[in-house]
Design a protein around this motif. Sequence first.
Motif, PDB file in Angstrom:
ATOM      1  N   LYS A  61       1.873   7.779  -0.422  1.00 29.94           N
ATOM      2  CA  LYS A  61       3.061   7.412  -1.206  1.00 29.94           C
ATOM      3  C   LYS A  61       2.875   7.803  -2.669  1.00 29.94           C
ATOM      4  N   GLN A  62       1.708   7.483  -3.209  1.00 30.37           N
ATOM      5  CA  GLN A  62       1.438   7.803  -4.614  1.00 30.37           C
ATOM      6  C   GLN A  62       1.421   9.316  -4.849  1.00 30.37           C
ATOM      7  N   ASP A  63       0.850  10.057  -3.900  1.00 33.55           N
ATOM      8  CA  ASP A  63       0.808  11.519  -4.030  1.00 33.55           C
ATOM      9  C   ASP A  63       2.213  12.114  -4.014  1.00 33.55           C
ATOM     10  N   ILE A  64       3.108  11.516  -3.241  1.00 30.90           N
ATOM     11  CA  ILE A  64       4.491  11.997  -3.196  1.00 30.90           C
ATOM     12  C   ILE A  64       5.193  11.683  -4.513  1.00 30.90           C
ATOM     13  N   LYS A  65       4.996  10.452  -4.999  1.00 34.56           N
ATOM     14  CA  LYS A  65       5.611  10.056  -6.274  1.00 34.56           C
ATOM     15  C   LYS A  65       5.159  10.959  -7.414  1.00 34.56           C
ATOM     16  N   GLY A  67       4.141  14.014  -7.159  1.00 33.97           N
ATOM     17  CA  GLY A  67       4.411  15.428  -6.903  1.00 33.97           C
ATOM     18  C   GLY A  67       3.238  16.210  -6.358  1.00 33.97           C
ATOM     19  N   LYS A  68       2.221  15.529  -5.850  1.00 31.64           N
ATOM     20  CA  LYS A  68       1.049  16.207  -5.287  1.00 31.64           C
ATOM     21  C   LYS A  68       1.201  16.541  -3.808  1.00 31.64           C
ATOM     22  N   ALA A  69       2.112  15.850  -3.120  1.00 32.48           N
ATOM     23  CA  ALA A  69       2.255  16.046  -1.674  1.00 32.48           C
ATOM     24  C   ALA A  69       3.717  15.915  -1.262  1.00 32.48           C
ATOM     25  N   SER A  70       4.012  16.492  -0.113  1.00 30.29           N
ATOM     26  CA  SER A  70       5.363  16.381   0.445  1.00 30.29           C
ATOM     27  C   SER A  70       5.430  15.153   1.350  1.00 30.29           C
ATOM     28  N   PRO A  71       6.631  14.749   1.727  1.00 29.39           N
ATOM     29  CA  PRO A  71       6.791  13.592   2.616  1.00 29.39           C
ATOM     30  C   PRO A  71       6.097  13.744   3.973  1.00 29.39           C
ATOM     31  N   ILE A  72       5.789  14.963   4.357  1.00 30.66           N
ATOM     32  CA  ILE A  72       5.088  15.190   5.626  1.00 30.66           C
ATOM     33  C   ILE A  72       3.781  14.413   5.668  1.00 30.66           C
ATOM     34  N   VAL A  73       3.082  14.366   4.558  1.00 27.81           N
ATOM     35  CA  VAL A  73       1.794  13.666   4.502  1.00 27.81           C
ATOM     36  C   VAL A  73       1.985  12.177   4.765  1.00 27.81           C
ATOM     37  N   TYR A  74       2.985  11.578   4.138  1.00 32.15           N
ATOM     38  CA  TYR A  74       3.249  10.148   4.329  1.00 32.15           C
ATOM     39  C   TYR A  74       3.577   9.843   5.787  1.00 32.15           C
ATOM     40  N   PHE A  75       4.502  10.591   6.365  1.00 32.30           N
ATOM     41  CA  PHE A  75       4.909  10.306   7.738  1.00 32.30           C
ATOM     42  C   PHE A  75       3.788  10.598   8.737  1.00 32.30           C
ATOM     43  N   MET A  76       2.957  11.576   8.430  1.00 31.84           N
ATOM     44  CA  MET A  76       1.797  11.860   9.270  1.00 31.84           C
ATOM     45  C   MET A  76       0.853  10.653   9.269  1.00 31.84           C
ATOM     46  N   GLU A  77       0.565  10.125   8.101  1.00 33.79           N
ATOM     47  CA  GLU A  77      -0.309   8.952   7.997  1.00 33.79           C
ATOM     48  C   GLU A  77       0.343   7.724   8.636  1.00 33.79           C
ATOM     49  N   LEU A  78       1.627   7.545   8.402  1.00 37.58           N
ATOM     50  CA  LEU A  78       2.352   6.405   8.948  1.00 37.58           C
ATOM     51  C   LEU A  78       2.288   6.390  10.483  1.00 37.58           C
ATOM     52  N   HIS A  79       2.328   7.575  11.076  1.00 39.24           N
ATOM     53  CA  HIS A  79       2.277   7.689  12.537  1.00 39.24           C
ATOM     54  C   HIS A  79       0.854   7.894  13.053  1.00 39.24           C
ATOM     55  N   ARG A  80      -0.124   7.660  12.178  1.00 42.46           N
ATOM     56  CA  ARG A  80      -1.537   7.711  12.547  1.00 42.46           C
ATOM     57  C   ARG A  80      -1.935   9.037  13.192  1.00 42.46           C
ATOM     58  N   MET A  81      -1.492  10.104  12.546  1.00 40.04           N
ATOM     59  CA  MET A  81      -1.803  11.450  13.014  1.00 40.04           C
ATOM     60  C   MET A  81      -2.780  12.109  12.047  1.00 40.04           C
ATOM     61  N   ASP A  82      -3.431  13.157  12.539  1.00 45.38           N
ATOM     62  CA  ASP A  82      -4.201  14.024  11.661  1.00 45.38           C
ATOM     63  C   ASP A  82      -3.528  15.397  11.689  1.00 45.38           C
ATOM     64  N   LEU A 128      13.588  12.464   6.028  1.00 47.22           N
ATOM     65  CA  LEU A 128      12.385  13.237   5.709  1.00 47.22           C
ATOM     66  C   LEU A 128      12.496  13.881   4.336  1.00 47.22           C
ATOM     67  N   THR A 129      13.594  14.556   4.088  1.00 42.67           N
ATOM     68  CA  THR A 129      13.732  15.307   2.836  1.00 42.67           C
ATOM     69  C   THR A 129      14.008  14.418   1.625  1.00 42.67           C
ATOM     70  N   ASN A 130      14.557  13.236   1.854  1.00 43.56           N
ATOM     71  CA  ASN A 130      14.881  12.349   0.736  1.00 43.56           C
ATOM     72  C   ASN A 130      13.815  11.313   0.439  1.00 43.56           C
ATOM     73  N   TYR A 131      12.738  11.294   1.210  1.00 42.13           N
ATOM     74  CA  TYR A 131      11.703  10.287   0.969  1.00 42.13           C
ATOM     75  C   TYR A 131      10.967  10.618  -0.328  1.00 42.13           C
ATOM     76  N   LYS A 132      10.894   9.653  -1.220  1.00 42.06           N
ATOM     77  CA  LYS A 132      10.291   9.878  -2.536  1.00 42.06           C
ATOM     78  C   LYS A 132       9.055   9.007  -2.783  1.00 42.06           C
ATOM     79  N   GLY A 133       8.533   8.377  -1.737  1.00 45.58           N
ATOM     80  CA  GLY A 133       7.336   7.558  -1.907  1.00 45.58           C
ATOM     81  C   GLY A 133       7.625   6.156  -2.369  1.00 45.58           C
ATOM     82  N   ALA A 134       8.801   5.650  -2.076  1.00 42.25           N
ATOM     83  CA  ALA A 134       9.189   4.313  -2.522  1.00 42.25           C
ATOM     84  C   ALA A 134       8.451   3.217  -1.778  1.00 42.25           C
TER      85      ALA A 134
END
Length: 134
Positions: A61-65, A67-82, A128-134
């Motif tokens: 979330k912090q990385d998205i806020k 600007g270091k990462a895209s929302p893909i990283v958050y959703f990947m972690e949220l779904h416990r994926m690598d 996906l595209t509108n997630y800003k790390g809130a």
Amino acid sequence: MKKEEIPQDESNLSKSNVKELCYATDENGNYTTGLSTGWEPKTIALENSINAINERIEEAKQDIKSGKASPIVYFMELHRMDWITLADYVGMWKWRVKRHAKPAVFKKLNQKILQKYADTFQISVAELTNYKGA
């Protein structure tokens, strides 16, 4: 382990009135099943694992806020994926999926690719595209 030795420690399972199926041996040495309310070492390991996952989710979330990462990283972690698991789900090479984690690259993704990610995460493309790390 013998059936009467199946652990019955306090755990998240017992708090939810749920029991885990375990295999054990009966008095004749035959394999049988029994129910366990929990086992302290397993509970501790599980809690540590969940805490680590939650930390990675917060970091994403912090990385998205920032600007270091895209929302893909958050959703990947949220779904416990690598990266490998996510790449398999979306049908792309791992290096390509990792590249999509960069905000500048993510912004240029076409609708078809975004839809693959959205389907994998069971969300809409807009979410996906509108997630800003809130």
